[in-house]
Every structure is written in C-alpha cells, then in structure tokens.
Design an enzyme around this catalytic site. Structure first.
Site, PDB file in Angstrom:
ATOM      1  N   ASP A  66       0.813  -1.227   0.000  1.00  7.21           N
ATOM      2  CA  ASP A  66       0.000   0.000   0.000  1.00  7.21           C
ATOM      3  C   ASP A  66       0.846   1.276   0.000  1.00  7.21           C
ATOM      4  O   ASP A  66       0.337   2.349  -0.323  1.00  7.21           O
ATOM      5  CB  ASP A  66      -0.921   0.036   1.227  1.00  7.21           C
ATOM      6  N   ARG A  84     -17.642  -3.592 -17.554  1.00  8.86           N
ATOM      7  CA  ARG A  84     -17.203  -4.793 -16.844  1.00  8.86           C
ATOM      8  C   ARG A  84     -16.260  -4.397 -15.716  1.00  8.86           C
ATOM      9  O   ARG A  84     -15.631  -3.343 -15.770  1.00  8.86           O
ATOM     10  CB  ARG A  84     -16.433  -5.735 -17.775  1.00  8.86           C
ATOM     11  N   HIS A 101      -5.758 -10.171  -4.478  1.00  8.80           N
ATOM     12  CA  HIS A 101      -4.478 -10.642  -3.934  1.00  8.80           C
ATOM     13  C   HIS A 101      -3.430 -10.954  -4.993  1.00  8.80           C
ATOM     14  O   HIS A 101      -2.268 -11.172  -4.638  1.00  8.80           O
ATOM     15  CB  HIS A 101      -4.720 -11.842  -3.019  1.00  8.80           C
ATOM     16  N   GLN A 113      -2.185  -8.841  -6.639  1.00 11.95           N
ATOM     17  CA  GLN A 113      -1.258  -7.702  -6.468  1.00 11.95           C
ATOM     18  C   GLN A 113      -0.170  -7.973  -5.435  1.00 11.95           C
ATOM     19  O   GLN A 113       0.817  -7.262  -5.364  1.00 11.95           O
ATOM     20  CB  GLN A 113      -2.031  -6.454  -6.028  1.00 11.95           C
ATOM     21  N   ARG A 114      -0.401  -8.934  -4.559  1.00 11.50           N
ATOM     22  CA  ARG A 114       0.591  -9.211  -3.517  1.00 11.50           C
ATOM     23  C   ARG A 114       1.420 -10.447  -3.841  1.00 11.50           C
ATOM     24  O   ARG A 114       2.333 -10.786  -3.103  1.00 11.50           O
ATOM     25  CB  ARG A 114      -0.106  -9.456  -2.175  1.00 11.50           C
TER      26      ARG A 114
END
Ligand code: F6P
Length: 343
Positions: free
Chosen positions: A127, A267, A273, A275-276
């Site tokens: 983040d 859409r 997740h 992204q992690r």
C-alpha cells in the site's frame, strides 16, 4: 547475538529478500545466530521459531510471500499478550527482534519498544502508506502487476468497445491506484483521498464517447475510494484484530452505476491478492536487500525503537513513532498529474 525476525500483516513481495539480507550480513559479518518466528506475532506468543541462517535463506531472493508465514495477530488484543511476548523472547535468549511489517506490525513493535524491547522495524506494504519512508518494498511490484493487467484490459476494452473498471488495493491510501492509473493510461482514477461523484465519472465517459472515439475507457478505482452518492454505499465487512474493515466491492458497484446511467457496456476486474503475489521486481529486491542490511546494522548499533526508511534515495533510521503515527496519503500534486489525462 541471537537475532530473531518476524513478518506480520499481509504478505508482500520482497519479504524473503529482506530476511536473506539480514541473515547474510548477520551471520557472515557479525557472527550472529538468526532465527525466525512463524506467523508474525502469533508465532512469538506461541514460541514457534525456526533457524534462519544463510543456508536456510538460499534461493529465496526471487520468491514471493514469506518463508516464515504471516498473520494479523495483535498481541495487545490477547489477554496478557505483551507480557507473553517479553517472556517468550527471554526464554529463547533473543537479544534483538527485527519486525518486518506495515502500520499494524510496526505499531505493536513501537509499543513493545516503549516497554524496553530491543526491536528494529522494517517497512513493508504494497500500500506504500507508511509515514517517514518515501517507499515501502512491495509497492513497486504491486503497481507493475496492476499496470500489466491494465495494459491487457485496454486491448479487450478496445475490441469490445466497453468500459472497464479495475479495482486495486491500497486500503485508505490511493498510492497503488494513482501510480497504476498514470502508468496504465486510465481514463479516470479514483482514490480514497478524494471522494468522487458518480455522475462526474459518467460524464467523463460520455464525453469521451461523444468525441467519436471508441469507448475503451479504463476506470481505476482504489478499494478504499468513496462516492458522495448514496447509491454507492457498501455494506461494511469484517473487522480484523487491528480494527480494519475488510474492503472490496466498490469496483463492482461503480460498474453497475456506470452501465445503468450511461447505457455503455461495463465490466469490472478486481485484481485482489494477485497484487501481492509472485516474484518482486528488481527495484523491490534491491530496496528490500538494502533495508535488510540496514536493519542488522541498526541491531549492532543498538538503535532500538527505530525503523529503517528510504529518504531522498538513502536508507536512514527514523523513530518507529514517526512511521506509525499517521498514514501517508497520496500527494495532491501526483493526483493533479493523473487528472491531466482524465477525459
Ligand atoms: O495492506 C495490504 C492489503 O493488501 C490491503 O491493500 C488490503 O486491503 C488488505 O491487505 C487485504 O487484506 P487480507 O489479505 O487480509 O484480505
């Protein structure tokens, strides 16, 4: 020295790179013995530790996640929790602890430092919302994952002449959204720092369409972004041990609103997740390695209660209190840059 490490909170690409660096310099330069607590503060409470020497960490530089496991356990929410942390560390003969985490894990480290614990913090979070450091490792990787996804969504959006809403993570700070929106050429980017108006979003999309261009609009929305519009209200989700509500759903709700108000096919893609996950970028591997080396140096200089941080390109030490006091939000100047490209 006997030095312990732990990883707390959401996992993040680069965690293993930090620990590999701590272990390498600790063992080879300082002659330390390295151990790791499994599953964040939970493992400390339960006294679950594993050896973390150089051999253990071999091959982990490109590996995502954390070899130690992680949890969102808050020892201050457990009866007698902080006393138990001190007792376990003493029983195991731990001379120093390196806590690798975001505002929650480091908030606990800060409190424990106030109770006399020999602790050093390392800033981790996709983040990028920790104060006192310009960047946290993991953020660059998360942004790159979002941009790769947006690039792919552009081609589908063009082929089908659709609006594509992309929901990204970031909690209450829009760093991932702002960077991914600029780098991905988003039509509009919505961040928690600036509550939005659904009708204004629709107008921008209509305007783009009436200009004769194919729609192919990409709307990047941060999971913590809020609308001024009642139709966008979401039910609040589960709360974790640190009092955070589980976010998610704003993208789907926004897509419904855009489609019903404009009539344009819309859409949603929630990156979640993804992204992690996976391997850290080269930038994050280097930053994580620098942080790891700096953390073990801080241990040997007994800089207890500090966190290693990136400031003006250099790795420095800051008081943990400065890092966890308040969230670092998106600089309005960066959002102004993103807005130049809003249609
Ligand atoms: O803090 C990192 C983060 O990925 C946030 O962006 C997100 O809101 C949250 O963690 C998700 O947490 P969990 O993995 O517990 O669902």
């Amino acid at each position: 020295m006997r030095v312990a490490m732990l990883t707390g909170g959401g996992d993040c690409p680069g965690l293993n790179a930090v620990m590999r660096a701590v272990s390498r310099k600790g063992e080879r330069v300082y002659g330390d013995e390295l151990i790791g607590f499994q599953d964040g503060w939970k493992g400390v409470l339960e006294g679950r530790s594993v050896p973390m020497g150089v051999e253990m960490m071999r091959g982990t530089l490109p590996r995502g996640g954390t070899v130690l496991g992680s949890s969102r356990t808050n020892p201050y929410k457990v009866e007698g929790g902080s006393e138990q942390v001190h007792a376990r560390l003493a029983e195991l003969g731990v001379d120093a602890l390196i806590a690798i985490g975001g505002e929650d894990t480091l908030g606990v480290a800060h409190k424990l430092a106030g109770e006399g614990l020999a602790v050093i913090g390392v800033p981790k979070t996709i983040d990028n919302d920790l104060s006192a450091t310009e960047l946290t490792f993991g953020f660059d990787t998360a942004v790159q994952i979002c941009v790769d996804a947006i690039d792919r969504l552009h081609t589908t959006a063009e082929s089908h002449d659709r609006v594509m809403v992309v929901e990204v993570m970031g909690r209450h700070a829009g760093h991932i959204a702002a960077w991914a929106g600029i780098a991905g050429g988003a039509t509009i980017t919505l961040i928690p720092e600036q509550p939005f108006d659904v009708e204004a979003v629709c107008d921008a999309i209509r305007h783009r369409h009436t200009e004769g261009k194919r729609l192919a609009s990409i709307v990047v929305v941060s999971e913590g972004a809020t609308a001024r519009d009642a139709a966008m209200e979401l039910q609040s989700g589960e709360i974790d041990a640190f009092g955070h509500v589980r976010l998610g759903g704003v993208g789907a709700r926004l897509a419904e609103q855009i489609e019903s108000r404009t009539g344009y096919e819309t859409r949603v893609t929630t990156l979640g997740h993804v992204q992690r996950g996976g391997t850290p970028t080269a930038f994050d591997r280097v930053l994580a390695t620098r942080f790891g080396v700096a953390a073990i140096d801080a241990v040997h200089e007994e800089a207890w209660g500090t966190m290693v941080a990136l400031q003006a390109g250099s790795v420095v030490r800051v008081p943990l209190a400065d890092a966890v006091g308040e969230l670092k939000l998106v600089d309005p100047e960066l959002y102004d840059v993103a807005q130049v490209f809003f249609e």
